[in-house]
Design an enzyme around this catalytic site. Structure first.
Site, PDB file in Angstrom:
ATOM      1  CB  ALA A 160      -1.702   8.700 -12.895  1.00  0.00           C
ATOM      2  CG  ASP A 183      -1.883   1.073   1.321  1.00  0.00           C
ATOM      3  OD1 ASP A 183      -1.605   2.162   0.787  1.00  0.00           O
ATOM      4  OD2 ASP A 183      -2.948   0.853   1.911  1.00  0.00           O
ATOM      5  CE1 TYR A 243      -9.072   9.828  -8.589  1.00  0.00           C
ATOM      6  CE2 TYR A 243     -10.171  11.518  -9.885  1.00  0.00           C
ATOM      7  CZ  TYR A 243      -9.323  10.430  -9.809  1.00  0.00           C
ATOM      8  OH  TYR A 243      -8.725   9.949 -10.959  1.00  0.00           O
ATOM      9  CB  THR A 291      -8.397   6.348 -20.050  1.00  0.00           C
ATOM     10  OG1 THR A 291      -7.779   7.636 -20.220  1.00  0.00           O
ATOM     11  CG2 THR A 291      -7.604   5.321 -20.825  1.00  0.00           C
ATOM     12  CE  LYS A 322      -5.590  10.823  -8.942  1.00  0.00           C
ATOM     13  NZ  LYS A 322      -4.510   9.934  -9.375  1.00  0.00           N
ATOM     14  CE  LYS A 364      -5.475   7.789   6.814  1.00  0.00           C
ATOM     15  NZ  LYS A 364      -5.690   6.564   7.596  1.00  0.00           N
ATOM     16  CG  LEU A 401       8.232   0.527  -2.166  1.00  0.00           C
ATOM     17  CD1 LEU A 401       7.861  -0.864  -1.661  1.00  0.00           C
ATOM     18  CD2 LEU A 401       7.516   0.785  -3.506  1.00  0.00           C
ATOM     19  NE  ARG A 428     -13.111   3.718 -14.031  1.00  0.00           N
ATOM     20  CZ  ARG A 428     -11.794   3.640 -14.034  1.00  0.00           C
ATOM     21  NH1 ARG A 428     -11.087   4.688 -14.384  1.00  0.00           N
ATOM     22  NH2 ARG A 428     -11.173   2.522 -13.700  1.00  0.00           N
TER      23      ARG A 428
HETATM   24  P1  NAD Z   1      -7.909   1.428 -11.328  1.00  0.00           P
HETATM   25  O1  NAD Z   1      -8.763   1.573 -10.114  1.00  0.00           O
HETATM   26  O2  NAD Z   1      -8.263   0.366 -12.305  1.00  0.00           O
HETATM   27  O3  NAD Z   1      -6.382   1.200 -10.913  1.00  0.00           O
HETATM   28  C1  NAD Z   1      -5.817   1.747  -9.762  1.00  0.00           C
HETATM   29  C2  NAD Z   1      -4.886   0.697  -9.174  1.00  0.00           C
HETATM   30  O4  NAD Z   1      -4.261   1.248  -8.003  1.00  0.00           O
HETATM   31  C3  NAD Z   1      -5.615  -0.551  -8.712  1.00  0.00           C
HETATM   32  O5  NAD Z   1      -4.931  -1.705  -9.152  1.00  0.00           O
HETATM   33  C4  NAD Z   1      -5.591  -0.455  -7.203  1.00  0.00           C
HETATM   34  O6  NAD Z   1      -5.663  -1.712  -6.547  1.00  0.00           O
HETATM   35  C5  NAD Z   1      -4.304   0.287  -6.976  1.00  0.00           C
HETATM   36  N1  NAD Z   1      -4.256   0.995  -5.689  1.00  0.00           N
HETATM   37  C6  NAD Z   1      -5.211   1.806  -5.176  1.00  0.00           C
HETATM   38  N2  NAD Z   1      -4.795   2.290  -4.004  1.00  0.00           N
HETATM   39  C7  NAD Z   1      -3.567   1.785  -3.772  1.00  0.00           C
HETATM   40  C8  NAD Z   1      -2.629   1.919  -2.736  1.00  0.00           C
HETATM   41  N3  NAD Z   1      -2.888   2.685  -1.664  1.00  0.00           N
HETATM   42  N4  NAD Z   1      -1.453   1.263  -2.819  1.00  0.00           N
HETATM   43  C9  NAD Z   1      -1.181   0.473  -3.882  1.00  0.00           C
HETATM   44  N5  NAD Z   1      -2.036   0.301  -4.908  1.00  0.00           N
HETATM   45  C10 NAD Z   1      -3.222   0.953  -4.853  1.00  0.00           C
HETATM   46  O7  NAD Z   1      -7.872   2.849 -12.032  1.00  0.00           O
HETATM   47  P2  NAD Z   1      -7.245   3.305 -13.438  1.00  0.00           P
HETATM   48  O8  NAD Z   1      -8.366   3.765 -14.288  1.00  0.00           O
HETATM   49  O9  NAD Z   1      -6.313   2.308 -13.951  1.00  0.00           O
HETATM   50  O10 NAD Z   1      -6.459   4.610 -12.986  1.00  0.00           O
HETATM   51  C11 NAD Z   1      -5.052   4.628 -12.816  1.00  0.00           C
HETATM   52  C12 NAD Z   1      -4.598   6.025 -12.447  1.00  0.00           C
HETATM   53  O11 NAD Z   1      -4.941   6.947 -13.480  1.00  0.00           O
HETATM   54  C13 NAD Z   1      -5.231   6.550 -11.151  1.00  0.00           C
HETATM   55  O12 NAD Z   1      -4.262   7.284 -10.439  1.00  0.00           O
HETATM   56  C14 NAD Z   1      -6.310   7.482 -11.656  1.00  0.00           C
HETATM   57  O13 NAD Z   1      -6.592   8.516 -10.724  1.00  0.00           O
HETATM   58  C15 NAD Z   1      -5.693   8.014 -12.936  1.00  0.00           C
HETATM   59  N6  NAD Z   1      -6.733   8.432 -13.893  1.00  0.00           N
HETATM   60  C16 NAD Z   1      -7.466   7.506 -14.576  1.00  0.00           C
HETATM   61  C17 NAD Z   1      -8.461   7.944 -15.438  1.00  0.00           C
HETATM   62  C18 NAD Z   1      -9.294   6.977 -16.237  1.00  0.00           C
HETATM   63  O14 NAD Z   1     -10.187   7.404 -16.965  1.00  0.00           O
HETATM   64  N7  NAD Z   1      -9.057   5.690 -16.196  1.00  0.00           N
HETATM   65  C19 NAD Z   1      -8.717   9.316 -15.597  1.00  0.00           C
HETATM   66  C20 NAD Z   1      -7.949  10.209 -14.859  1.00  0.00           C
HETATM   67  C21 NAD Z   1      -6.949   9.772 -14.022  1.00  0.00           C
HETATM   68  N1  UDP Z   2     -22.795   7.967 -15.941  1.00  0.00           N
HETATM   69  C1  UDP Z   2     -24.047   7.534 -16.381  1.00  0.00           C
HETATM   70  N2  UDP Z   2     -24.411   6.251 -16.117  1.00  0.00           N
HETATM   71  C2  UDP Z   2     -23.595   5.371 -15.479  1.00  0.00           C
HETATM   72  C3  UDP Z   2     -22.302   5.803 -15.057  1.00  0.00           C
HETATM   73  C4  UDP Z   2     -21.945   7.114 -15.302  1.00  0.00           C
HETATM   74  O1  UDP Z   2     -24.819   8.301 -16.970  1.00  0.00           O
HETATM   75  O2  UDP Z   2     -24.006   4.204 -15.296  1.00  0.00           O
HETATM   76  C5  UDP Z   2     -22.393   9.354 -16.243  1.00  0.00           C
HETATM   77  C6  UDP Z   2     -21.867  10.130 -15.047  1.00  0.00           C
HETATM   78  O3  UDP Z   2     -22.926  10.768 -14.375  1.00  0.00           O
HETATM   79  C7  UDP Z   2     -20.932  11.110 -15.709  1.00  0.00           C
HETATM   80  C8  UDP Z   2     -20.379  10.354 -16.910  1.00  0.00           C
HETATM   81  O4  UDP Z   2     -21.287   9.280 -17.138  1.00  0.00           O
HETATM   82  O5  UDP Z   2     -21.646  12.237 -16.177  1.00  0.00           O
HETATM   83  C9  UDP Z   2     -18.981   9.799 -16.694  1.00  0.00           C
HETATM   84  O6  UDP Z   2     -18.988   9.087 -15.475  1.00  0.00           O
HETATM   85  P1  UDP Z   2     -17.759   8.239 -14.952  1.00  0.00           P
HETATM   86  O7  UDP Z   2     -18.176   7.664 -13.641  1.00  0.00           O
HETATM   87  O8  UDP Z   2     -17.328   7.289 -15.999  1.00  0.00           O
HETATM   88  O9  UDP Z   2     -16.558   9.251 -14.758  1.00  0.00           O
HETATM   89  P2  UDP Z   2     -16.392  10.818 -14.456  1.00  0.00           P
HETATM   90  O10 UDP Z   2     -15.995  11.388 -15.749  1.00  0.00           O
HETATM   91  O11 UDP Z   2     -17.686  11.395 -13.972  1.00  0.00           O
HETATM   92  O12 UDP Z   2     -15.340  10.861 -13.427  1.00  0.00           O
END
Ligand code: NAD
Ligand code: UDP
Length: 312
Positions: free
Chosen positions: A116, A60, A147, A177, A151, A93, A65, A188
């Site tokens: 990220a 964690d 969140y 993404t 961030k 945290k 680390l 999502r």
């Molecule tokens: P995800 O939830 O699939 O992956 C996050 C990973 O982090 C998971 O494997 C989880 O177990 C691990 N994790 C969480 N807390 C932890 C901790 N305290 N210690 C160790 N591991 C931990 O999410 P994702 O979509 O792959 O996102 C990855 C990163 O990209 C995140 O930082 C997220 O905020 C950022 N991000 C993603 C998106 C998106 O659309 N996917 C958009 C904006 C930012």
């Molecule tokens: N959303 C939706 N139905 C769902 C999940 C999400 O209409 O089942 C909408 C949500 O209200 C937001 C957008 O889709 O306006 C993107 O949501 P997501 O949770 O993927 O990520 P966000 O961009 O809000 O962080």
């Protein structure tokens, strides 16, 4: 003698992290994946476990680390609103104590570090499309603030280490993404709609569905993140995402069409502070990284649908 660079990917068992680990291995790196499986899944990385160049550590990042690495991609953090709101104190945290631990590690071993970050630093944006110079419009006490604000603190912490210690940092502001390895239950929009369509359940549109998001396929994102890490020097935070903007209702209709589903679209209440519009200005990524997304939404959705068909 060590020939390959060793790259740490925190959150490497998550959605984006698992694709990043694969790509880095393909590029000839030694990869150390650190994850506590809070939202990630062993399934996402199990095929990598017998690769000599891959190592998995259950840890964690809220705890320090000690490890020797050349580069750190700090992705560990729950990313879906459902997941990050489940335990908001933990989310804060991870974004604050977690980043201090990762920056401390990077400083001690002289590693480059990429954070990220997220489009959520812009909150419910008053500037559209969002440019990096925009400071954002975040509700500091709302349900998304655990969140968004952590961030923002993480970006501030990165800048403090850069200014105070001259560290080599990168900040990627990632926009929505999607792709294979998203968790079925992560809530999502893309995963929800596909899973609902494949199960023949109602497709849940929150609000009127006229809010917009811009969806980037994960292969493009991973390519962009690696380019950002490899860029000569820090050029400030960089938006990474697909500048093609879609309403949520149009996304739902497209998923229904591509899956051939009989699911109906139904309305659910719009969550508090849900951003009305979101679209990245990626001029900086184009200029500095010569990067822009290549995969069209429809093609990315086809691949993601195929993945979910295989697991549900
Ligand atoms: P995800 O939830 O699939 O992956 C996050 C990973 O982090 C998971 O494997 C989880 O177990 C691990 N994790 C969480 N807390 C932890 C901790 N305290 N210690 C160790 N591991 C931990 O999410 P994702 O979509 O792959 O996102 C990855 C990163 O990209 C995140 O930082 C997220 O905020 C950022 N991000 C993603 C998106 C998106 O659309 N996917 C958009 C904006 C930012
Ligand atoms: N959303 C939706 N139905 C769902 C999940 C999400 O209409 O089942 C909408 C949500 O209200 C937001 C957008 O889709 O306006 C993107 O949501 P997501 O949770 O993927 O990520 P966000 O961009 O809000 O962080």
């Amino acid at each position: 003698m060590k020939l390959q660079k060793t790259v740490l990917v925190t959150g490497g068992a998550g959605f984006i992290g698992s694709h990043l680990c694969r790509k880095l291995l393909k590029n000839g790196c030694d990869v150390v994946c650190v994850d506590n499986f809070y939202t990630g899944q062993k399934r996402n990385i199990e095929d990598l476990l017998d690769n000599h160049h891959f190592e998995m550590i259950r840890h964690d990042i809220v705890n320090p680390l000690m490890i020797e690495v050349d580069e750190i991609y700090n992705l560990a953090c729950p990313a879906s609103p459902v997941h990050y709101q489940y335990n908001p104190i933990k989310t804060i945290k991870i974004g604050t104590v977690g980043i201090v631990n990762m920056l401390g590690l990077a400083k001690r071993v002289g590693a480059k570090i990429l954070q990220a970050s997220t489009s959520e630093v812009y909150g419910d944006p008053a500037v559209h499309p969002q440019v990096e110079e925009y400071w954002g419009h975040v509700n500091p006490i709302g349900i998304r603030s655990c969140y968004d604000e952590s961030k923002r603190v993480a970006e501030s912490m990165m800048m403090a280490y850069y200014r105070q210690h001259g560290m080599d940092i990168r900040i990627a502001r990632i926009f929505n993404t999607f792709g294979p390895n998203m968790a079925v239950n992560d809530g999502r929009v893309v995963s929800n709609f596909i899973v609902q369509a494949l199960r023949g359940e109602d497709i849940t549109i929150y609000g009127e569905g006229d809010q917009t998001r811009s969806f980037c396929y994960v292969d493009d994102m991973v390519d962009g993140l690696i380019r950002l890490m490899e860029m000569d020097k820090f050029a400030g935070p960089i938006n990474m995402g697909n500048p093609s903007e879609n309403t949520i209702i149009d996304l739902a209709k497209l998923v229904v069409k591509l899956t051939g589903s009989k699911s109906k679209l139904i309305r659910k209440p719009l969550p508090e502070d849900d951003p009305v519009q979101r679209c990245p200005d990626i001029s900086k990524a184009k200029k500095y990284l010569e990067w822009s997304p290549k995969v069209k939404l429809e093609d990315g959705l086809e691949k993601t649908i195929e993945y979910f068909r295989g697991i549900i």
